[in-house]
Design an enzyme around this catalytic site. Structure first.
Site, PDB file in Angstrom:
ATOM      1  N   ASN A 262       2.662  -1.110   5.252  1.00  0.00           N
ATOM      2  CA  ASN A 262       3.001  -1.270   3.839  1.00  0.00           C
ATOM      3  C   ASN A 262       4.023  -2.396   3.728  1.00  0.00           C
ATOM      4  O   ASN A 262       5.087  -2.326   4.338  1.00  0.00           O
ATOM      5  CB  ASN A 262       3.597   0.029   3.290  1.00  0.00           C
ATOM      6  CG  ASN A 262       4.119  -0.129   1.877  1.00  0.00           C
ATOM      7  OD1 ASN A 262       3.678  -0.982   1.124  1.00  0.00           O
ATOM      8  ND2 ASN A 262       5.082   0.710   1.511  1.00  0.00           N
TER       9      ASN A 262
ATOM     10  N   SER B  99      11.877 -10.784  -7.994  1.00  0.00           N
ATOM     11  CA  SER B  99      13.052 -10.256  -8.672  1.00  0.00           C
ATOM     12  C   SER B  99      14.301 -10.599  -7.866  1.00  0.00           C
ATOM     13  O   SER B  99      14.219 -11.025  -6.718  1.00  0.00           O
ATOM     14  CB  SER B  99      12.919  -8.748  -8.867  1.00  0.00           C
ATOM     15  OG  SER B  99      13.911  -8.250  -9.741  1.00  0.00           O
ATOM     16  N   GLY B 100      15.480 -10.376  -8.483  1.00  0.00           N
ATOM     17  CA  GLY B 100      16.726 -10.850  -7.892  1.00  0.00           C
ATOM     18  C   GLY B 100      17.552  -9.815  -7.169  1.00  0.00           C
ATOM     19  O   GLY B 100      18.737 -10.059  -6.891  1.00  0.00           O
TER      20      GLY B 100
ATOM     21  N   ASP C 191      -1.709 -10.904   6.878  1.00  0.00           N
ATOM     22  CA  ASP C 191      -0.421 -10.747   7.555  1.00  0.00           C
ATOM     23  C   ASP C 191      -0.358  -9.482   8.397  1.00  0.00           C
ATOM     24  O   ASP C 191       0.432  -9.406   9.347  1.00  0.00           O
ATOM     25  CB  ASP C 191       0.718 -10.760   6.547  1.00  0.00           C
ATOM     26  CG  ASP C 191       0.599  -9.678   5.476  1.00  0.00           C
ATOM     27  OD1 ASP C 191      -0.528  -9.206   5.227  1.00  0.00           O
ATOM     28  OD2 ASP C 191       1.625  -9.322   4.869  1.00  0.00           O
TER      29      ASP C 191
ATOM     30  N   ARG D 153      -4.839   0.898  -0.426  1.00  0.00           N
ATOM     31  CA  ARG D 153      -4.535  -0.530  -0.377  1.00  0.00           C
ATOM     32  C   ARG D 153      -4.417  -1.163  -1.759  1.00  0.00           C
ATOM     33  O   ARG D 153      -5.258  -0.949  -2.631  1.00  0.00           O
ATOM     34  CB  ARG D 153      -5.610  -1.279   0.417  1.00  0.00           C
ATOM     35  CG  ARG D 153      -5.294  -2.767   0.612  1.00  0.00           C
ATOM     36  CD  ARG D 153      -6.438  -3.519   1.254  1.00  0.00           C
ATOM     37  NE  ARG D 153      -6.080  -4.918   1.505  1.00  0.00           N
ATOM     38  CZ  ARG D 153      -6.964  -5.875   1.779  1.00  0.00           C
ATOM     39  NH1 ARG D 153      -8.258  -5.582   1.858  1.00  0.00           N
ATOM     40  NH2 ARG D 153      -6.554  -7.118   1.988  1.00  0.00           N
ATOM     41  N   LEU D 154      -3.360  -1.976  -1.920  1.00  0.00           N
ATOM     42  CA  LEU D 154      -3.236  -2.911  -3.031  1.00  0.00           C
ATOM     43  C   LEU D 154      -3.444  -4.288  -2.420  1.00  0.00           C
ATOM     44  O   LEU D 154      -2.598  -4.794  -1.687  1.00  0.00           O
ATOM     45  CB  LEU D 154      -1.852  -2.802  -3.680  1.00  0.00           C
ATOM     46  CG  LEU D 154      -1.595  -3.678  -4.906  1.00  0.00           C
ATOM     47  CD1 LEU D 154      -2.470  -3.245  -6.073  1.00  0.00           C
ATOM     48  CD2 LEU D 154      -0.119  -3.632  -5.299  1.00  0.00           C
ATOM     49  N   SER D 155      -4.564  -4.893  -2.680  1.00  0.00           N
ATOM     50  CA  SER D 155      -4.957  -6.131  -1.997  1.00  0.00           C
ATOM     51  C   SER D 155      -4.188  -7.319  -2.557  1.00  0.00           C
ATOM     52  O   SER D 155      -4.288  -7.628  -3.748  1.00  0.00           O
ATOM     53  CB  SER D 155      -6.462  -6.367  -2.170  1.00  0.00           C
ATOM     54  OG  SER D 155      -7.196  -5.257  -1.710  1.00  0.00           O
TER      55      SER D 155
ATOM     56  N   CYS E  16       0.824  -1.200   0.000  1.00  0.00           N
ATOM     57  CA  CYS E  16       0.000   0.000   0.000  1.00  0.00           C
ATOM     58  C   CYS E  16       0.855   1.246   0.000  1.00  0.00           C
ATOM     59  O   CYS E  16       2.070   1.203  -0.077  1.00  0.00           O
ATOM     60  CB  CYS E  16      -0.878   0.012   1.254  1.00  0.00           C
ATOM     61  SG  CYS E  16       0.062   0.392   2.747  1.00  0.00           S
TER      62      CYS E  16
END
Length: 640
Positions: free
Chosen positions: A79, A370-371, A104, A50-52, A2
């Site tokens: 976040n 991602s790495g 979480d 929020r990004l769910s 978020c």
């Protein structure tokens, strides 16, 4: 995942600032387009986009929780992602605590009630959060160990405000009474390093909570920060014949980390370049998602694309692969928008292709792996070989070293051996300040007449070097990069550019359990047999395709040197310099001379020019208000 903001007022008049907070929230709608909300009591305000990702129907924020006797004691904004939340929930339930969601977020606030400030020691993930304890009247703020998630703050007589993005604080500046003058020391650090080092920002009144730190705040009192994460690379040795056990432990912890990082109630994909880091992550992720999608980017110019190698890796892994090719025209047109998303400039040309591949990935998934972090933890940068090449200088007597140093200073640039003499006759503290080397102080004085030598990179790096005196040379370089290049460049672009596209990026290498193994690798198993990340490569031998194991690192290479000298970007750069209203900062004539020298082949000024150009565009947006970044409302995909 978020974007949030919060404010703790000094006078118990939070309602006075609710309208300002509400006005500031849309500045970071891209971080959380799924829902928005606010909460306040007499002292505190919380706002949230929020990004769910987990527990889509619940886990709304701001999240209110408390024990049975005080059910609304705590309010949380958060976040990030806690990857061991399933295990933490079980442990806290066993201790008698009750949960009301399946997400979480709640583990943080319940954990705070149970462990107090030590809750951060139990969290495995990426996070920035704030908890307001209405009973004790204390705000507790935490940021993850490595600084994956950002957190800005500003304090004025009316209170302290903090936010995931600086632009939201800038939006509230009139109500807060903030002085928005620029910090010249931070400007010089930016030009020197190509990024603004923590805890600074380019605005004097706004700072950042540092990685691995917590903050305790009470109404009307000053911010009190405490470092809880103190990374160490102790000098260790692996018994002869026991190397394979170390390689097996690396493989096992990476398998576990990727499995934890795949936890989500939405689709998870993976970025894939041609190197070992992203290929290892994608290969391990495929074990948990047979339908994994991978994404890469490149350019039409030969030699500046990993598209072919990434495609070969994707075929070997057996995943569907999606490619985005970026043209010079697309590149230039996106720069103002990207600088707006960044909050402070980062002079890393790879930001732009990352923006486009993230934009493409967001059409298909909501989360990507991602790495990032593999180089810092496992010894991956080529420069980490330097202590071996410079070892002979350590045996020379001081008078001879001094003479060689004087010789190096009078040799013209470009003379064979000058660079070796330059670096071999300096201490590590003098010569190494991370992967970003654009301006020497003499070069900086040419474009910044007011530059001060006492504000050079050593002002930033000296306190970090002080902590690492007992580490081996390679470990000292890794340790420095954790606190400079990684959190100033790598993780800023990883967070800001992906979140600009409402895409959550997860970095399994930057996991505290992975670090616990990586920190035990002796230096001879980091840089060995002519390669870097030796132990990681050995650990991945049975996991990644053979063609990737010993391939040279490229990342997202950008043909900036050619573009700035040619028709692609020379005219754009010249116009940017001429129109910029930064005469109090830069010597315009000197910058234009550098551009012409670069075009004529006198010297490769591409990195230095890009550093100045990025700042000029940032300044045109945030200070001059002359450049429109053209941030549009987006049609966000749903149910991914």
């Amino acid at each position: 995942m978020c974007g949030f903001l919060g404010m703790l007022t000094s006078g118990g008049n939070a309602s006075t600032f609710v309208d300002a907070a509400t006005r500031a929230l849309p500045c970071m709608r891209h971080r959380g387009p799924d829902e928005a909300g606010t909460w306040n009591d007499e002292s505190a305000i919380f706002g949230f986009n929020r990004l769910s990702i987990v527990d889509l129907e619940h886990s709304h924020q701001p999240l209110v929780w408390g024990p049975a006797d005080t059910p609304e004691r705590y309010t949380l904004i958060f976040n990030g992602e806690i990857y061991n939340y399933v295990e933490l929930r079980a442990e806290l339930k066993e201790a008698g605590h009750t949960f009301h969601t399946e997400g979480d977020s709640e583990t943080i606030v319940v954990g705070y009630h149970h462990w107090g400030e030590d809750v951060v020691e139990h969290l495995r993930g990426m996070f920035a959060f704030a908890i307001w304890d209405t009973l004790e009247q204390v705000m507790f703020v935490g940021r993850d160990q490595f600084g994956i998630k950002p957190l800005f703050y500003a304090t004025s007589p009316v209170g302290t405000v903090f936010a995931s993005e600086k632009k939201s604080i800038l939006e509230m500046a009139p109500e807060l009474g903030l002085d928005l003058s620029l910090d010249r020391r931070a400007i010089e650090h930016y030009v020197d390093l190509q990024y603004v080092p923590e805890p600074e920002s380019l605005h004097s009144a706004i700072r950042r909570v540092e990685s691995g730190c917590t903050v305790t705040l009470r109404p009307g009192e000053e911010v009190v920060a405490k470092r809880y994460f103190k990374p160490q690379f102790p000098i260790t040795a692996v018994p002869k014949g026991a190397e394979q056990d170390l390689f097996d432990r690396i493989a096992k912890v990476m398998e576990d980390s990727v499995e934890k990082h795949m936890r989500a109630d939405v689709t998870v994909g993976s970025f894939l370049s041609g190197g070992i880091d992203s290929t290892a992550i994608a290969t391990l992720a495929k074990r948990h998602n047979p339908n994994l999608l991978t994404f890469t980017t490149g350019f039409e110019r030969e030699g500046y694309s990993e598209v072919d190698v990434a495609a070969e890796s994707a075929a070997a892994i057996g995943v569907e692969h999606i490619v985005k090719v970026v043209s010079p025209e697309e590149y230039a047109s996106a720069i103002p928008k990207i600088m707006w998303y960044l909050d402070d400039p980062v002079a890393d040309p790879s930001l732009v292709p990352l923006y486009f591949v993230a934009q493409e990935a967001r059409k298909h998934v909501k989360v990507v792996l991602s790495g990032e972090g593999a180089d810092e933890l496992f010894g991956g940068y080529t420069i980490y070989k330097e202590p071996l090449s410079l070892a002979p200088f350590e045996k020379l007597p001081s008078p001879l070293l001094k003479g060689l140093r004087q010789l190096s200073r009078v040799l013209p640039d470009g003379v064979k051996g000058k660079s070796l003499l330059d670096r071999g006759t300096q201490t590590m503290e003098e010569r190494y300040y991370g992967n970003a080397r654009s301006f020497s102080f003499e070069q900086m004085e040419r474009v910044i007449p007011w530059a001060k030598p006492e504000w050079d990179h050593k002002e930033v790096t000296a306190p970090i070097y002080q902590v690492s005196q007992d580490m081996d040379p390679v470990a000292r370089m890794q340790h420095l990069d954790l606190f400079t290049w990684m959190r100033g460049d790598i993780l800023v672009k990883a967070d800001k550019i992906n979140m600009a596209n409402s895409l959550e990026l997860r970095v399994p290498f930057l996991d505290k359990e992975v670090f616990a193994v990586a920190q035990t690798i002796p230096h001879e198993l980091k840089v060995s047999n002519g390669t870097t990340k030796y132990a990681l490569r050995k650990a991945m031998e049975q996991i990644v395709p053979p063609h990737v194991l010993h391939r040279k690192k490229l990342g997202f290479p950008v043909p900036m040197r050619h573009w700035l000298a040619g028709d692609e970007l020379f005219g754009w750069a010249q116009q940017t310099i001429n129109e910029s209203q930064t005469d109090e900062i830069f010597n315009r004539k000197a910058v234009l001379e550098m551009l012409r020298e670069h075009r004529d082949g006198v010297s490769d000024h591409s990195r230095r020019l890009w550093t100045v150009l990025a700042f000029m565009i940032w300044h045109g947006i945030f200070v001059e208000h002359r450049i429109d970044p053209q941030i549009e409302e987006k049609d966000y995909p749903v149910n991914l």
